[in-house]
Motif scaffolding. Structure first.
Motif, PDB file in Angstrom:
ATOM      1  N   ASP A   1       0.844  -1.208   0.000  1.00 59.58           N
ATOM      2  CA  ASP A   1       0.000   0.000   0.000  1.00 59.58           C
ATOM      3  C   ASP A   1       0.872   1.247   0.000  1.00 59.58           C
TER       4      ASP A   1
ATOM      5  N   ILE B   1       3.945   1.523  -1.067  1.00 56.12           N
ATOM      6  CA  ILE B   1       4.690   1.652  -2.314  1.00 56.12           C
ATOM      7  C   ILE B   1       3.795   2.195  -3.423  1.00 56.12           C
ATOM      8  N   PHE B   2       2.614   1.613  -3.542  1.00 57.38           N
ATOM      9  CA  PHE B   2       1.781   1.925  -4.705  1.00 57.38           C
ATOM     10  C   PHE B   2       0.743   3.026  -4.467  1.00 57.38           C
ATOM     11  N   MET B   3       0.533   3.402  -3.210  1.00 56.28           N
ATOM     12  CA  MET B   3      -0.540   4.378  -2.988  1.00 56.28           C
ATOM     13  C   MET B   3      -0.154   5.589  -2.153  1.00 56.28           C
ATOM     14  N   SER B   4       1.064   5.620  -1.588  1.00 54.76           N
ATOM     15  CA  SER B   4       1.324   6.714  -0.647  1.00 54.76           C
ATOM     16  C   SER B   4       2.298   7.762  -1.164  1.00 54.76           C
ATOM     17  N   GLY B   5       2.884   7.550  -2.328  1.00 60.03           N
ATOM     18  CA  GLY B   5       3.854   8.516  -2.842  1.00 60.03           C
ATOM     19  C   GLY B   5       3.161   9.649  -3.581  1.00 60.03           C
ATOM     20  N   PRO B   6       3.946  10.441  -4.298  1.00 62.54           N
ATOM     21  CA  PRO B   6       3.337  11.517  -5.091  1.00 62.54           C
ATOM     22  C   PRO B   6       2.420  10.962  -6.184  1.00 62.54           C
ATOM     23  N   TYR B   7       2.678   9.739  -6.602  1.00 60.34           N
ATOM     24  CA  TYR B   7       1.826   9.095  -7.605  1.00 60.34           C
ATOM     25  C   TYR B   7       1.204   7.840  -6.988  1.00 60.34           C
ATOM     26  N   ALA B   8       0.006   7.528  -7.423  1.00 61.26           N
ATOM     27  CA  ALA B   8      -0.627   6.288  -6.984  1.00 61.26           C
ATOM     28  C   ALA B   8      -0.799   5.396  -8.205  1.00 61.26           C
ATOM     29  N   ASP B   9      -0.540   4.099  -8.037  1.00 63.02           N
ATOM     30  CA  ASP B   9      -0.775   3.159  -9.120  1.00 63.02           C
ATOM     31  C   ASP B   9      -2.286   2.919  -9.199  1.00 63.02           C
TER      32      ASP B   9
ATOM     33  N   PHE C   1       8.394  -5.610  -5.234  1.00 59.58           N
ATOM     34  CA  PHE C   1       7.485  -4.883  -6.118  1.00 59.58           C
ATOM     35  C   PHE C   1       8.095  -4.524  -7.462  1.00 59.58           C
TER      36      PHE C   1
ATOM     37  N   GLN D   1      13.369   4.113   2.982  1.00 60.10           N
ATOM     38  CA  GLN D   1      12.424   4.403   1.899  1.00 60.10           C
ATOM     39  C   GLN D   1      10.968   4.435   2.364  1.00 60.10           C
ATOM     40  N   PHE D   2      10.593   3.459   3.184  1.00 62.12           N
ATOM     41  CA  PHE D   2       9.173   3.294   3.492  1.00 62.12           C
ATOM     42  C   PHE D   2       8.854   3.195   4.988  1.00 62.12           C
TER      43      PHE D   2
END
Lengths: 373, 286
Positions: free
Chosen positions: A128, A130-138, A275, A334-335
């Protein structure tokens, strides 16, 4: 806590199906416990358990008729939320130009994951981030994840390669679920202790025959989880671990593990947090239609770090080092968590039985620095 | 009990879809490097970017490559990419003609901090195609030339014919009070200039080190020696910036390829203040 008798568990599946969910859960297939679509509780691996050790996996009939007396198999839930192959867009030629059709996840499957273990809840929480919390969301991950229902199962049996207790991710499911079940089998009884984690979970439980748990039944859950915690097959000392690895970038141990590692990427494929991906661009024979696909990749592949000027990581030594230090050192920066949840899959499914806990311990043992304290 | 983090509400931008744009001009800078000028008029208000950022450049059916932007940020109607022909995608790009379409997604990554250089001297050190991501910064500095002190451009190429932007380099030197020093690894019969690595140019300049901001881009080995030289001369590490390159597939921190120790070059880079990566540069095969 609530009690759901074994005979009433099918009601949960029925409620999920009525709610429009595709139920995915463990089932026996190809000599392993894998995840697949379930239409009935009967498809669960009832009476099966597994035996896991470094480089070895097997299932066998257990001594009882329990439904969840095994640990994680070769599949993880990332295969559903982060599919191994996914079309990102298609394009078609229009004269000299081309037009792009993005693939929109307009109607993603609504998954209900049944039998998610605590280490896997932790892995989903990591993905979550990795894919949803950065400046971009997958957008693909987000769409699948948002609609997913999670029915966790506490681990009262632990496997030979498990070390969730070391990573602080189990065996008790702490959060991230809609409903969590603990399976209890005594000489004369077989039932599930259920706890709700969300309004969705509450709504589901309301559709299943249940009653309040009594004091003895509550204690039974605590006892079972405590026993599981104390029986972990492996352990990993996380004291000062990122700093230890930082200081041992040139440890001779990397060369030692490189002699055994086949660079096959199995560990990254079975890992529930790994990932990395790559893309493939294809056209049909006429060239009128093109597609771009994303697929799982691994830091063990030879061209993973290829740039115009050459390849950055040229040896198995440096690729393994990247993988282990990413999991146990760089991930933290990183996370904010380790990239390892202690599920043990990389140990079990390594064809030569390389053990991340043993490698980390060996580095600690040979470390010349003060972080080894 | 808490469940499903707030991250679920994260923005739903789709950075993964490429946008077709037309090639307006192709300039061959040397035998294997060319600059594509793209028509960005299809983007409302043009294509906005910051100096140092990069795009993912797509060739229909072939693939994508990460390429830094080398044009003037103040002219968003067109976009320049200077590309070295080396792999499958860049070789396909080299075969494109004026009027052909390619795909663009971006801009991605961090930029050169120009604000920190206001009132200071600037030393730009570049090697090979490393001058390309620095050209937007030079354009931006020259727009407000009076805001900055000396502007020094050190540039090294393999041979005289390999040098990029030769006409512009001369123009900056003659018209804009830019100190341009060029060197090549190997000269030829026409070459009257300096021969040697980029760091050998430092002997010809005197830096007011503490008042200098340095921007460095080139092959990693060149950057390492340049950074050492700047350090030796007393340019504060906190005033030194460099641009890194790694394999990239997604450009948004999902694919994992561009990891450089704890950092993702696509997200936190490609431009870093030196202290962030100084210790990582010495780690071979990181």
């Amino acid at each position: 806590m609530f009690i759901v008798e074994l005979n009433d568990l099918q009601g949960l599946l029925t409620a999920l199906q009525a709610g429009g969910f595709t139920v995915i859960g463990p089932t026996v297939k190809d000599g392993a416990i894998t995840f697949d679509t379930l239409s009935s509780i009967e498809e669960l691996p009832r009476g099966w358990s597994d035996v896991q050790e470094a480089g070895s996996y097997g299932i066998r009939h257990s001594e009882d008729d329990t439904l969840f007396s095994y640990n994680v198999g070769p599949h993880s839930w990332k295969k559903f939320l982060f599919p191994a192959r996914l079309r990102l867009f298609s394009a078609r030629k229009a004269g000299k130009a081309f037009e792009v059709d993005p693939v929109s996840p307009s109607a993603p499957p609504k998954y209900a994951f049944l039998g998610v273990r605590s280490c896997e809840l932790a892995a989903i929480a990591i993905q979550d981030k990795i894919f949803m919390s950065g400046p971009y969301a997958d957008k693909h991950y987000t769409a699948l994840r948002k609609s997913a229902c999670i029915i966790a199962v506490n681990c009262v049996h632990v496997g030979g390669t498990c070390f969730c207790a070391s990573m602080g991710t189990g065996p008790r499911a702490k959060d991230g679920y809609d409903l969590v079940l603990t399976e209890i089998r005594t000489d004369d009884r077989h039932y599930f202790v259920a706890q709700m984690g969300s309004p969705l979970g509450k709504g589901l439980l309301q559709q299943v025959t249940h009653r309040e748990a009594d004091q003895k039944e509550r204690e039974q859950v605590e006892k079972a989880l405590k026993a599981a915690h104390d029986r972990m097959g492996r352990s990993l000392d996380t004291h000062n671990l990122p700093r230890l690895l930082e200081d041992n970038f040139e440890s001779p141990r990397w060369e030692d593990v490189a002699k055994r590692c086949l660079s096959c990427a199995n560990c990254t494929m079975v890992c529930p947090t790994c990932f990395c991906s790559t893309v493939e661009d294809v056209t049909d024979l006429s060239g009128e239609h093109a597609e771009r696909w994303r697929r799982w990749d691994s830091c063990f592949t030879t061209d993973f770090t290829k740039v115009a000027g050459g390849n950055i990581r040229m040896s198995t030594r440096t690729r393994y080092r990247q993988w282990l230090t990413h999991k146990l050192c760089n991930w933290v920066e990183q996370f904010g968590t380790y990239g390892c949840v202690g599920c043990g899959r990389c140990i079990t499914w390594c064809p030569v039985g390389i053990d991340i806990t043993a490698e980390a311990a060996a580095i600690r043992e040979t470390s010349m620095t003060t972080t080894n304290g | 009990m808490m469940r499903k983090s707030q991250a679920l509400e994260a923005n739903a931008l789709d950075p993964m879809t490429t946008h077709p744009v037309m090639i307006r001009k192709i300039i061959w800078e040397n035998d294997d490097t060319f600059t594509l000028t793209l028509d960005m008029s299809g983007f409302a208000g043009g294509f906005r970017f910051l100096p140092g950022q990069f795009n993912m450049v797509y060739v229909y059916g072939v693939g994508e490559a990460a390429v830094s932007i080398s044009s003037d940020p103040a002219r968003p109607g067109t976009l320049d990419h200077t590309i070295h022909r080396v792999g499958l995608v860049t070789t396909s790009l080299a075969q494109k003609k004026r009027g052909d379409m390619i795909g663009i997604r971006g801009p991605f990554g961090s930029s050169w901090s120009i604000d920190v250089a206001r009132g200071k001297d600037i030393c730009i050190a570049s090697g090979g195609i490393g001058l390309a991501p620095l050209r937007p910064v030079i354009y931006s500095l020259l727009k407000k030339r009076e805001d900055f002190g000396r502007i020094i451009v050190l540039y090294g190429g393999r041979s005289p014919l390999d040098l990029l932007y030769r006409v512009e380099l001369e123009k900056w030197a003659s018209d804009a009070n830019v100190e341009v020093l060029v060197t090549v690894d190997r000269g030829d019969s026409s070459w009257k200039g300096h021969i040697g690595v980029v760091t050998s140019l430092f002997q010809y300049i005197k830096l007011d080190a503490r008042e200098t901001v340095a921007y460095v881009c080139g092959p990693e080995i060149m950057m390492k020696y340049t950074i050492d030289e700047l350090d030796r001369r007393g340019v504060p590490q906190s005033q030194t910036y460099l641009s890194m390159e790694r394999n990239m597939k997604c450009a948004v921190g999902f694919c994992g390829h561009c990891q450089f120790g704890p950092t993702f070059i696509c997200k936190e880079g490609p431009v870093y203040p030196l202290p962030r990566v100084r210790h990582l540069l010495d780690r071979k095969e990181l």
